[in-house]
Design a protein around this motif. Structure first.
Motif, PDB file in Angstrom:
ATOM      1  N   CYS A 271      -8.862  14.423   2.350  1.00  0.00           N
ATOM      2  CA  CYS A 271      -7.472  14.098   2.036  1.00  0.00           C
ATOM      3  C   CYS A 271      -6.602  15.300   2.370  1.00  0.00           C
ATOM      4  CB  CYS A 271      -7.339  13.742   0.555  1.00  0.00           C
ATOM      5  SG  CYS A 271      -5.634  13.503   0.005  1.00  0.00           S
TER       6      CYS A 271
ATOM      7  N   PHE B 171      -1.535   8.982   5.142  1.00  0.00           N
ATOM      8  CA  PHE B 171      -2.162   7.665   5.296  1.00  0.00           C
ATOM      9  C   PHE B 171      -1.693   6.999   6.591  1.00  0.00           C
ATOM     10  CE2 PHE B 171      -1.673   3.021   4.214  1.00  0.00           C
ATOM     11  CZ  PHE B 171      -3.022   2.688   4.233  1.00  0.00           C
TER      12      PHE B 171
ATOM     13  N   CYS C 172      -7.693  11.022   5.971  1.00  0.00           N
ATOM     14  CA  CYS C 172      -7.308  10.181   4.830  1.00  0.00           C
ATOM     15  C   CYS C 172      -8.497   9.346   4.384  1.00  0.00           C
ATOM     16  CB  CYS C 172      -6.136   9.278   5.205  1.00  0.00           C
ATOM     17  SG  CYS C 172      -5.687   8.110   3.907  1.00  0.00           S
TER      18      CYS C 172
ATOM     19  N   CYS D  72      -8.177  11.440  -3.363  1.00  0.00           N
ATOM     20  CA  CYS D  72      -6.884  10.852  -3.002  1.00  0.00           C
ATOM     21  C   CYS D  72      -5.843  11.185  -4.058  1.00  0.00           C
ATOM     22  CB  CYS D  72      -7.025   9.341  -2.862  1.00  0.00           C
ATOM     23  SG  CYS D  72      -5.492   8.480  -2.406  1.00  0.00           S
TER      24      CYS D  72
ATOM     25  N   LYS E 169      -8.421   6.926   2.310  1.00  0.00           N
ATOM     26  CA  LYS E 169      -8.072   5.510   2.202  1.00  0.00           C
ATOM     27  C   LYS E 169      -8.382   4.776   3.507  1.00  0.00           C
ATOM     28  CE  LYS E 169      -4.394   5.166  -1.276  1.00  0.00           C
ATOM     29  NZ  LYS E 169      -5.092   4.175  -2.108  1.00  0.00           N
ATOM     30  N   ARG E 170      -8.150   5.460   4.625  1.00  0.00           N
ATOM     31  CA  ARG E 170      -8.419   4.831   5.917  1.00  0.00           C
ATOM     32  C   ARG E 170      -9.895   4.880   6.262  1.00  0.00           C
ATOM     33  NH1 ARG E 170      -4.477   8.380   7.976  1.00  0.00           N
ATOM     34  NH2 ARG E 170      -6.154   9.248   9.263  1.00  0.00           N
TER      35      ARG E 170
ATOM     36  N   PRO F  63     -11.079   5.611  -2.574  1.00  0.00           N
ATOM     37  CA  PRO F  63      -9.640   5.313  -2.561  1.00  0.00           C
ATOM     38  C   PRO F  63      -9.260   4.056  -1.786  1.00  0.00           C
ATOM     39  CG  PRO F  63     -10.054   7.618  -2.031  1.00  0.00           C
ATOM     40  CD  PRO F  63     -11.372   6.920  -1.972  1.00  0.00           C
ATOM     41  N   GLY F  64     -10.123   3.610  -0.873  1.00  0.00           N
ATOM     42  CA  GLY F  64      -9.807   2.420  -0.098  1.00  0.00           C
ATOM     43  C   GLY F  64      -9.855   1.145  -0.908  1.00  0.00           C
TER      44      GLY F  64
ATOM     45  N   PRO G 225      -8.146   5.978  -7.740  1.00  0.00           N
ATOM     46  CA  PRO G 225      -8.946   6.232  -6.525  1.00  0.00           C
ATOM     47  C   PRO G 225     -10.382   6.649  -6.785  1.00  0.00           C
ATOM     48  CG  PRO G 225      -7.352   7.990  -6.879  1.00  0.00           C
ATOM     49  CD  PRO G 225      -7.002   6.900  -7.833  1.00  0.00           C
TER      50      PRO G 225
ATOM     51  N   ARG H 212       0.829  -1.205   0.000  1.00  0.00           N
ATOM     52  CA  ARG H 212       0.000   0.000   0.000  1.00  0.00           C
ATOM     53  C   ARG H 212       0.864   1.257   0.000  1.00  0.00           C
ATOM     54  NH1 ARG H 212      -5.220  -0.379   3.707  1.00  0.00           N
ATOM     55  NH2 ARG H 212      -5.892   1.058   2.056  1.00  0.00           N
TER      56      ARG H 212
ATOM     57  N   GLU I 228      -8.372  -0.587  -3.749  1.00  0.00           N
ATOM     58  CA  GLU I 228      -7.141  -0.363  -4.493  1.00  0.00           C
ATOM     59  C   GLU I 228      -6.889  -1.364  -5.615  1.00  0.00           C
ATOM     60  OE1 GLU I 228      -4.827   1.701  -0.701  1.00  0.00           O
ATOM     61  OE2 GLU I 228      -4.302  -0.346  -1.311  1.00  0.00           O
TER      62      GLU I 228
END
Length: 328
Positions: free
Chosen positions: A137, A120, A128, A156, A130-131, A199-200, A195, A114, A202
Motif C-alpha cells: 500500500c 487505488f 495497492c 490498506c 485492493k487491486r 482489502p479487496g 480491510p 469504491r 469490501e
C-alpha cells in the motif's frame, strides 16, 4: 476497457440469475463503476443493468421508510417524507455530489461505491492491495492527507467515500438483499468490511447478491438531526471528516443519541463509544467533546492526516452543541 456483455434485468429474479454468472457486475447509475471500467480496475465479463428495478419510496407499517435500491439520489433527497422525518439524509446526499451525479446515481450504487484513493486509481505507478493482494500500500508512506485514522490496517488505509452511507449508519438503516440462496436483511453498519488482511473484500455480499432496498426505522422520538461535512473546498469534494448526528435532550440530559463519522475509516463509522458515553450525560459542549475524545482515543493517524483527530472532535462538539441548543 475489457469487453463485456450487457443485459437489462426486468425483475429481481432475472437480475439475480444473471448476477450469479462468474465475473458479473450489477450496473446502477454507473457514476463509479464506469470510471472503474475505464481504468480497468473492474473487469467484469458481463454487466446486468438493474436501473429498471424498484425505485419506490414508501412508508412502512411501523412508521419507517422503504427505499428501492434503484431510487435516484435526487429523488430520495427531495422526497417529502425524507425532508420531514430524515432531514439529515437529505443534507448528506446534497453534500455528496454535484446535481448531475445525484440525478444519475442510485441508492444501491452509492452504498457499493469504491474508495477514491488516488493510489487505488493509479494502475500504472502505484502499489495497492485492493487491486492486487500482496502488492503493498503506497498510501501508508505516501500522500495520505485524505486517508483513514480509524479501522485501517497495515494492508490498506483507504476511506469509504459515501456521504449518504454515514447518515444511513446513524439512522440504523437495514439493507435488504436477494441472492441465489434467498433473501436476507442486515444492518447497514454490518455491510462493509474493514480491510484487515484482504482489502479487496469490501462487503459481506455473497456472489450474485443484489441490494434490493434500504429500510429506515421510525425516527428517534424527540430527536433532532443534521449532517456536517468538512472538506477542503465548498464545491464538490470528498470529506476530510463528516458527522451525522441525532440527539434527543430532556431536562438538560441526553436521552437518545446516534452518531456516525465519514472520511475517517474504510467504512461508515458508527461511533458507539461516544454514544455510550453520552446517554444520560449533561447535554453540554464539554460532554460532547469528551465523548468524541473517547471515540478517537484509539485513532492511528498517518504522517499527513493527524489533524483529522482534533478536527473530528471539534466537529462533533460543535454539531451536538448546536442540536442541543435547538432543544433548550
Amino acid at each position: 476497457m475489457t469487453p463485456f456483455t450487457y443485459s437489462r434485468a426486468s425483475d429481481t429474479a432475472s437480475a439475480v440469475q444473471f448476477g450469479a454468472m462468474a465475473q458479473a457486475k450489477y450496473l446502477g447509475g454507473g457514476t463509479n463503476l464506469v470510471d472503474l471500467l475505464r481504468e480497468t480496475i473492474e473487469q467484469p465479463s458481463s454487466l446486468i443493468d438493474v436501473t429498471g428495478l424498484s425505485s419506490a419510496i414508501t412508508p412502512t407499517a411501523d412508521g419507517g421508510l422503504l427505499i428501492g435500491a434503484a431510487a435516484k439520489n435526487t429523488a430520495l433527497a427531495e422526497h417529502r417524507l425524507v425532508l420531514s422525518h430524515y432531514p439529515m439524509l437529505t443534507r448528506s446526499i446534497v453534500a455528496g455530489a454535484s446535481a448531475q451525479i445525484r440525478n444519475m446515481a442510485t441508492v444501491g450504487g452509492n452504498i457499493l461505491q469504491r474508495t477514491r484513493c488516488a493510489y487505488f486509481y493509479d494502475t500504472e505507478g502505484s502499489r495497492c492491495n485492493k487491486r492486487s493482494l500482496g502488492q503493498g500500500c503506497d498510501a501508508i508512506d505516501g500522500f495520505n492527507r485524505n486517508h483513514a485514522i480509524l479501522g485501517a490496517s497495515s494492508s490498506c488505509v483507504a476511506t469509504h467515500p459515501s456521504d449518504m452511507c454515514v447518515a444511513l449508519a446513524a439512522l440504523d438503516a437495514l439493507v435488504h438483499l436477494q441472492g441465489p440462496t434467498g433473501a436476507r436483511v442486515i444492518p447497514l453498519v454490518d455491510l462493509h468490511l474493514l480491510p484487515d488482511n484482504d482489502p479487496g473484500k469490501e462487503t459481506v455480499l455473497l456472489p450474485g447478491e443484489l441490494i434490493t432496498a434500504i429500510e429506515l426505522p421510525s425516527p428517534l422520538v424527540g430527536g433532532r438531526s443534521t449532517y456536517r461535512k468538512v472538506r477542503d473546498r465548498a464545491s464538490y469534494a470528498f470529506a476530510l471528516v463528516s458527522v451525522a448526528a441525532i440527539l434527543a435532550v430532556e431536562d438538560g440530559k441526553v436521552t437518545g443519541v446516534r452518531l456516525a463519522f465519514g472520511g475517517v475509516a474504510p467504512k461508515p463509522w458508527r461511533a458507539k463509544k461516544a454514544e455510550n458515553a453520552l446517554l444520560g450525560a449533561p447535554a453540554t459542549e464539554a460532554t460532547f467533546r469528551k465523548a468524541a475524545e473517547a471515540e478517537l482515543a484509539h485513532a492511528t493517524p498517518l504522517s499527513g492526516n493527524g489533524f483529522k483527530v482534533e478536527l473530528a472532535i471539534r466537529t462533533v462538539a460543535a454539531l451536538m452543541t448546536s442540536l442541543a441548543g435547538d432543544q433548550s
